[in-house]
Scaffold this motif. Sequence first.
Motif, PDB file in Angstrom:
ATOM      1  N   PHE A  61       0.938  -1.178  -0.044  1.00 20.89           N
ATOM      2  CA  PHE A  61      -0.195  -0.043   0.008  1.00 20.89           C
ATOM      3  C   PHE A  61       0.933   1.240   0.018  1.00 20.89           C
ATOM      4  O   PHE A  61       0.593   2.090  -0.769  1.00 20.89           O
ATOM      5  N   GLN A  62       1.934   1.160   0.837  1.00 19.09           N
ATOM      6  CA  GLN A  62       2.645   2.403   0.857  1.00 19.09           C
ATOM      7  C   GLN A  62       3.562   2.722  -0.251  1.00 19.09           C
ATOM      8  O   GLN A  62       3.862   3.950  -0.800  1.00 19.09           O
ATOM      9  N   ALA A 122      13.816   6.325  -3.535  1.00 17.69           N
ATOM     10  CA  ALA A 122      12.797   4.859  -3.065  1.00 17.69           C
ATOM     11  C   ALA A 122      13.845   3.913  -2.348  1.00 17.69           C
ATOM     12  O   ALA A 122      14.767   3.789  -2.139  1.00 17.69           O
ATOM     13  N   THR A 123      12.891   3.113  -1.526  1.00 18.83           N
ATOM     14  CA  THR A 123      13.683   1.934  -0.831  1.00 18.83           C
ATOM     15  C   THR A 123      14.061   0.862  -1.522  1.00 18.83           C
ATOM     16  O   THR A 123      13.669   0.885  -2.770  1.00 18.83           O
ATOM     17  N   ARG A 127      12.763  -0.641  -5.255  1.00 19.37           N
ATOM     18  CA  ARG A 127      13.739  -0.643  -6.332  1.00 19.37           C
ATOM     19  C   ARG A 127      13.750  -1.924  -6.983  1.00 19.37           C
ATOM     20  O   ARG A 127      13.871  -2.275  -8.110  1.00 19.37           O
ATOM     21  N   THR A 128      14.165  -2.934  -5.933  1.00 16.12           N
ATOM     22  CA  THR A 128      14.181  -4.249  -6.279  1.00 16.12           C
ATOM     23  C   THR A 128      12.948  -4.767  -7.023  1.00 16.12           C
ATOM     24  O   THR A 128      12.859  -5.392  -8.050  1.00 16.12           O
ATOM     25  N   ALA A 129      11.848  -4.583  -6.389  1.00 13.46           N
ATOM     26  CA  ALA A 129      10.715  -4.850  -7.032  1.00 13.46           C
ATOM     27  C   ALA A 129      10.290  -4.359  -8.719  1.00 13.46           C
ATOM     28  O   ALA A 129       9.843  -4.843  -9.522  1.00 13.46           O
ATOM     29  N   LYS A 136      14.452   1.510 -13.510  1.00 14.78           N
ATOM     30  CA  LYS A 136      15.311   1.795 -12.433  1.00 14.78           C
ATOM     31  C   LYS A 136      15.080   2.905 -11.791  1.00 14.78           C
ATOM     32  O   LYS A 136      15.112   3.997 -12.684  1.00 14.78           O
ATOM     33  N   LEU A 137      14.947   3.106 -10.569  1.00 17.15           N
ATOM     34  CA  LEU A 137      14.968   4.523 -10.091  1.00 17.15           C
ATOM     35  C   LEU A 137      16.142   4.938  -9.152  1.00 17.15           C
ATOM     36  O   LEU A 137      16.873   4.019  -8.699  1.00 17.15           O
TER      37      LEU A 137
END
Length: 137
Positions: A61-62, A122-123, A127-129, A136-137
Amino acid sequence: MLLTDIAVEHTLVSKKDGVRQTFLLHPFTDTQRDSLGKFEIVRDIQEPGYKDVKRSTFVTFQQLAELYAKGVLDEFGFSVRMCPGQGTYPGKHPAKKILPSNIKPGSPFDLAVQQVDVSKSATRELRTALLRTSVKL
């Protein structure tokens, strides 16, 4: 769980008899083990020399609120997998684009989007997701 803070109207026309059905769709959380409680986002990928493919990943959600606040969904052409709030949908649940007008003002999701600090990166999990969808962020 349905995220009823977001609603998108969708009309389905039967190929057999031309009957039109209109559904009010909402994002929903998955019920599978690895993606339990997460929303599926989908992106069309075009790679030179290959067929166009759809890639998807699951976000919390977040994370969905963060992607929306940073404009990532729109920038990279993401859609969110949706399902009807009432009744059943004939076939695979469609993925729809979420516009700002589809989010209920003042809802918990709208407030979550507003609380995102867009200046922070981004966490690692997000980023992995997104790497599954070639972003790529």
